[in-house]
Design a protein around this motif. Structure first.
Motif, short mmCIF file in Angstrom:
data_model
loop_
_atom_site.label_atom_id
_atom_site.label_comp_id
_atom_site.label_asym_id
_atom_site.label_seq_id
_atom_site.Cartn_x
_atom_site.Cartn_y
_atom_site.Cartn_z
N ARG A 72 0.84 -1.21 0.00
CA ARG A 72 0.00 0.00 0.00
C ARG A 72 0.86 1.25 0.00
O ARG A 72 0.59 2.22 -0.73
N TRP A 76 0.99 4.01 -2.97
CA TRP A 76 0.70 5.41 -2.66
C TRP A 76 1.84 6.32 -3.11
O TRP A 76 1.61 7.38 -3.71
N GLU A 79 1.75 6.62 -6.88
CA GLU A 79 0.66 7.51 -7.29
C GLU A 79 1.06 8.98 -7.12
O GLU A 79 0.81 9.80 -8.00
#
Length: 109
Positions: A72, A76, A79
């Protein structure tokens, strides 16, 4: 002292080593690259071997959960990186303009 007492669980995607701004992901990344606790300590001298070993032990005891946490975090970060490429800050825009200007000047020399 319980193992979890070594960490601050700020939210599901932010686990830090208590008393530091260092996330468990930083220590685990080096561990997964094959670094020993002593080598990890060289990268994070503000920690101590006890905290590094606690982080590694926590990882080993919660591998699936921590691997999902690490994924995760990496997703993140990617992104955010992609978003920054698409919409650079004013500072980045200025730096890129300076780079282009310098490159143009070197071609004209």
């Amino acid at each position: 002292m319980q193992l979890e007492d070594y960490f601050e669980f700020l939210d599901p995607d932010d686990i830090r080593i208590k008393g530091h701004r260092i996330g468990i992901d930083n220590v685990i990344d080096y561990y997964l690259q094959g670094c020993s606790p002593e080598e990890i300590l060289e990268h994070f001298p503000s920690l101590n071997l006890e905290k590094i070993n606690a982080t590694i032990t926590y990882y080993q005891q919660n591998k699936e959960e921590v691997d999902a946490y690490m994924k995760r975090l990496n997703d993140w970060r990617e992104e955010r990186y992609q978003a920054s490429l698409k919409n650079p800050s004013p500072l980045m825009q200025r730096l890129r303009a300076i780079q282009k200007q310098r490159a143009k000047e070197q071609v004209n020399i």
